[in-house]
Design a protein around this motif. Structure first.
Motif, short mmCIF file in Angstrom:
data_model
loop_
_atom_site.label_atom_id
_atom_site.label_comp_id
_atom_site.label_asym_id
_atom_site.label_seq_id
_atom_site.Cartn_x
_atom_site.Cartn_y
_atom_site.Cartn_z
N PHE A 145 -2.51 -24.55 -12.41
CA PHE A 145 -1.96 -25.78 -11.84
C PHE A 145 -0.74 -26.21 -12.65
CE2 PHE A 145 -6.21 -25.89 -10.08
CZ PHE A 145 -6.15 -26.70 -8.95
N ASP A 146 0.27 -26.71 -11.96
CA ASP A 146 1.44 -27.30 -12.62
C ASP A 146 1.39 -28.82 -12.47
OD1 ASP A 146 2.54 -24.88 -13.29
OD2 ASP A 146 4.13 -24.92 -11.77
N ASP A 151 -12.35 -22.24 -22.10
CA ASP A 151 -11.68 -21.17 -21.37
C ASP A 151 -10.46 -21.68 -20.59
OD1 ASP A 151 -11.27 -18.59 -20.56
OD2 ASP A 151 -12.66 -18.71 -18.85
N VAL A 152 -9.97 -22.84 -21.01
CA VAL A 152 -8.79 -23.41 -20.36
C VAL A 152 -7.59 -23.20 -21.28
CG1 VAL A 152 -7.76 -25.62 -19.65
CG2 VAL A 152 -10.16 -25.12 -19.10
N GLU A 153 -6.45 -22.86 -20.71
CA GLU A 153 -5.21 -22.76 -21.50
C GLU A 153 -4.24 -23.84 -21.03
OE1 GLU A 153 -3.62 -18.65 -21.60
OE2 GLU A 153 -5.62 -18.09 -20.90
N VAL A 154 -3.63 -24.52 -21.99
CA VAL A 154 -2.66 -25.56 -21.63
C VAL A 154 -1.33 -25.26 -22.29
CG1 VAL A 154 -2.12 -28.03 -21.67
CG2 VAL A 154 -4.50 -27.28 -21.45
N VAL A 164 -1.72 -25.85 -16.57
CA VAL A 164 -3.12 -25.78 -16.97
C VAL A 164 -3.77 -24.61 -16.23
CG1 VAL A 164 -5.27 -27.05 -17.24
CG2 VAL A 164 -3.10 -28.29 -17.26
N GLU A 165 -4.35 -23.68 -16.97
CA GLU A 165 -4.98 -22.50 -16.39
C GLU A 165 -6.44 -22.47 -16.80
OE1 GLU A 165 -1.22 -20.06 -18.23
OE2 GLU A 165 -3.03 -18.93 -17.75
N GLY A 166 -7.28 -22.04 -15.89
CA GLY A 166 -8.69 -21.91 -16.25
C GLY A 166 -9.54 -21.81 -15.01
N PRO A 167 -10.87 -21.90 -15.18
CA PRO A 167 -11.77 -21.84 -14.04
C PRO A 167 -11.45 -23.02 -13.10
CG PRO A 167 -12.97 -21.76 -16.13
CD PRO A 167 -11.57 -22.08 -16.46
N CYS A 187 2.26 -23.35 -26.12
CA CYS A 187 0.81 -23.33 -25.99
C CYS A 187 0.16 -24.42 -26.85
CB CYS A 187 0.27 -21.96 -26.38
SG CYS A 187 -1.52 -21.89 -26.22
N TYR A 188 -0.36 -25.46 -26.22
CA TYR A 188 -1.01 -26.54 -26.96
C TYR A 188 -2.52 -26.43 -26.96
CZ TYR A 188 3.25 -29.05 -28.00
OH TYR A 188 4.47 -29.40 -28.52
#
Lengths: 525, 525
Positions: B52-53, B114-117, B135-138, B456-457
């Motif tokens: 998501f952006d 398991d989320v990347e921000v 934001v990437e993740g499940p 990458c935060y």
């Protein structure tokens, strides 16, 4: 519930929980309240008995009424008003220059046990100049309360008023949902908005935290992202109709999860060519399984037109497929709505049953602040008046009583302020109500009912009985009843009639005596 | 500090403190995020990897820039994102209809491990369409984050931008104080405003709680009520001059309390006939005792005129009484100021050194909301595009990288988005920058410097290095430097030039391939 009352619970023996937001502490104030406290203390004036009125000068949103809200949070702050050692040391570091040791001890003693708070009931319809709160007590302590109490009342009353205005335009039969969390001014800009929109007449919120904190009904189904997260191979499309098959897959998934509460967002691809037919297909399938679909949500486009077209299809299905009640399938609309768009929809005609309203409601976009002020009206039993070249900014001096006078049709006619010791206006008596500042504006009123507005919500050391804080639903009911008691021309959107706020003849004379006494005589040069 | 991090401290082994406001929990979200989570879970889709952006479509306040803020609070939420048992049971009660037991267990497992921000640094100047956060993740977890993250970014960025705009009008040499607590949208509408106005370039706040939480410098002296709480017998007035003696008594008391920090509010009675002469009398007396008075505050009237007249008196005293430096006595102004009034004061000429700004600043009165959105751009490695009849609402698909390209004068020239796997634009190389939606708008740029915007935060399970959250003062310095790197015509008040936001040629082609593929072919009837 971590977020509620954890400050209060730290302090044994408190009368009630602390404010909803644990960040509401005695430090939530302007620094100058503490510098003044020190200056009062140094001058030996800190315990002088002062009376402050909290009021606003102008109704918001171009209207002629305001809904008073925020009182419960104020009383919860006051009930728990005590500085911690760590706060005291922070204050002393923050004062400009060093302060005497004795002031620390004074700060340690401070609480609101000697403060009295009189207030209008939360949810009441109120008007300019009439005190919403009257706070009496040692001048230094009452000054510390000024900023947090203004903060807690200003936005609460503003957003409750905004909600009430949306309710008046939408009409009683529509369901109103508050959807503002993502655009609100911060986390409790959102949580506060949910609470106070409910008081102002909304039915539910999307905000789960507000639902948990206050017991407000919750609503919500799914978003566009849910629909577009489903992908359907194009090669299969041919065997279905013209609708978007990814959307159909999303609707089916949602219906499987919530068969009794199937409400579909139908505008991800194309409302009339895809969303509504897909909804109907799933709704009819659910029906065969014994479930009744709830309805659709429109989040873009011409809501008047689309709701009408969708309604026609629902009626057609009711008739042609023999599905009783399908014509009444609920239609929710939710695209950047506000008072104006609701009004425009009414004028165009629409088939919407339920409105989800966000940004414009919770941020009070049309007017983002209410200007409540907190003015000294008496100190050491001496009345104080604040003069200004702008008459609307002159304060009404003295510790006062405030009444609302009702006429024979049950509508409220006028509010009147009197001196503390004047006799109460009586039913059936002829009472002269004077404009506080304009000599020629006055009227006789014979009230059918007289209501005293200011009640004791915090008695301090007086022997008054403390008014209980009502439950949220009771505040909401009170607000709705209050609006019903208003003459319609005071609350209409277009050119509303100002409601009259007056003072007694005796208070009028006293104001003008003080005014002449205090105002310097100008010199034209 | 009760209000800070008490949620985080409940949970052992957390990486960092929780959000400043303990009310910011996973429940601070829209109900539909949980209904969708259930529907995803029922469909077995909850672990599908989604991207998501978070971005906005239009700069606020009619300007052409925005200051990005709120990131630290988002990361603190994400770091502590875990539902309690009590929250889980509340959610399950709140879902429409009953939900399966297995979903409870799923909710128990949810966190952001398991989320990347990826985000732009807080305090950076940003523009429409460029993701501030990716934001990437499940998919189910990332959807739960949508609402709180939007809430935390929207107001933060809006008010930081508002503050930056006030700073640009006021100029670098003026002191800017945030005085908005009493009119803000709730308690942390105020606390948030204090934090983000500081980031946007303000120097201090009146809000003691914000001072304690964030270490922001505090300012404040006294109010009109302080002055009018002093009463002086009229019979004594004759022996003094024409000034108001109650005011003189108040000033003396304040000066006794803070001899090194005497700053007087001079407009309670009459600025030129009473306030300024009384201030000067006390300031001169202090001087004999070895103290230097700070200055005056004007809170009403014609600030341009009054500040000029006061300055003349200060200069006269410097000369006639031989008081070196008295002419430079500080003048603060604080009456309902905003960007327009600051601009008008500049045009008229004034002698104000310091502005105290409240309502219009903290409630963002000119535009009370920023419209950040959170859009699905990829799921299971499949790009997603959200179409709309309104081109400005079409989303830019794909997991992207974003760069800022700088020209030879050090100004930033253009932002460019590329696909995740495209090579990074290189210094000195000729790069084609295309408008994402307009075929004819494109330009070649040869950058002198290339900066990757998204860092990458929160690395989740990836092996990326986590960017540290900078201290508040560093964010503020970054913001100030950022504004200095902008070409002046992009940030001017009147008719600013839009800053260019572009996509690579490859991404452009891909967007338009997807668009044609997804858009239904209309039928004119």
């Amino acid at each position: 519930m971590e977020a509620k009352g954890n400050r209060a619970s730290e302090k044994a023996g408190r009368v009630m929980d602390g404010p909803t937001n644990p960040m509401v502490t005695p430090l939530l104030t302007d620094l100058y309240q503490f510098t003044m406290a020190y200056a009062y203390w140094k001058a030996g004036k800190h315990n002088e008995r002062a009376v402050f009125d909290l009021y606003f000068r102008k109704n918001p949103f171009g209207g002629e009424f305001t809904v008073f809200a925020g009182l419960e949070e104020c009383i919860k702050l006051i009930a728990n008003f005590k500085l911690t050692e760590e706060e005291i040391s922070f204050i002393c570091q923050s004062l400009p220059g060093s302060c005497e040791e004795g002031f620390f001890n004074y700060l340690r003693e401070i609480d609101c046990s000697d403060v009295e708070v009189y207030a209008i009931s939360e949810g009441t319809v109120v008007f300019p100049k009439v005190p919403l709160l009257r706070v009496e007590g040692p001048v230094a302590v009452v000054q510390l309360l000024e900023t947090p109490v203004l903060n807690l009342v200003n936005f609460a009353s503003l957003v409750a008023t905004n909600a009430a205005r949306h309710r008046l335009v939408a009409g009683k039969s529509k369901m109103l949902l508050e959807f503002g969390l993502r655009r609100a001014q911060g986390p409790d800009g959102a949580i506060g908005a949910s609470k106070y929109c409910y008081i102002g007449g909304f039915d539910a919120t999307s905000n789960v935290a507000a639902g948990r904190l206050f017991g407000i009904p919750l609503r919500g189904t799914h978003s566009h992202a849910f629909v577009s997260s489903f992908t359907w191979s194009k090669s299969l499309s041919g065997i279905f109709g013209e609708t978007n098959q990814s959307e159909l897959a999303a609707f089916m998934s949602y219906a499987l999860a919530f068969p009794s509460n199937f409400l579909a967002l139908v505008d991800t691809y194309d409302v009339m060519r895809s969303g509504v037919p897909n909804f109907c297909a799933v709704a009819l399938a659910l029906r065969d399984l014994g479930y009744k679909a709830v309805g659709i949500r429109l989040d873009s486009g011409d809501l008047a037109y689309l709701s009408g077209e969708a309604r026609k299809i629902f009626h057609t299905i009711e008739k042609e497929f023999g599905v009783p009640g399908f014509g009444k399938t609920s239609i929710t609309a939710s695209n950047d709505l506000n008072e104006e768009t609701l009004d425009a929809l009414n004028k165009q005609g629409h088939e919407v049953d339920c409105f989800g309203i966000g940004t414009y409601l919770v941020t009070c976009y049309a007017q983002a602040a209410l200007g409540c002020v907190f003015k000294l009206v008496e100190i050491n039993n001496q009345p104080r008046i604040k003069l200004s070249e702008d008459v609307s900014k002159v304060s009404i001096p003295c510790k006062k009583r405030c009444y609302r006078l009702y006429g024979k049709e049950g509508y409220s006619l006028v509010d009147i302020m009197t001196g503390e010791n004047e006799p109460c206006p009586k039913v059936g008596e002829r009472i002269l109500c004077r404009h506080p500042f304009s000599e020629s504006k006055r009227a006789y009123v014979v009230p059918k009912r007289v209501e005293e507005l200011l009640k004791c919500y915090w008695p301090g050391k007086s022997d008054k009985v403390r008014e209980e804080l009502p439950a949220l639903d009771d505040i909401r009911d009170h607000c709705i009843k209050q609006l019903e008691q208003m003459r319609p021309d005071h609350i209409r959107r277009l050119n509303p009639t100002p409601y009259k706020v007056s003072v007694s003849a005796k208070l009028y004379d006293f104001i003008h005596f003080l005014w002449l006494n205090e105002a310097p005589v100008g010199e034209l040069q």
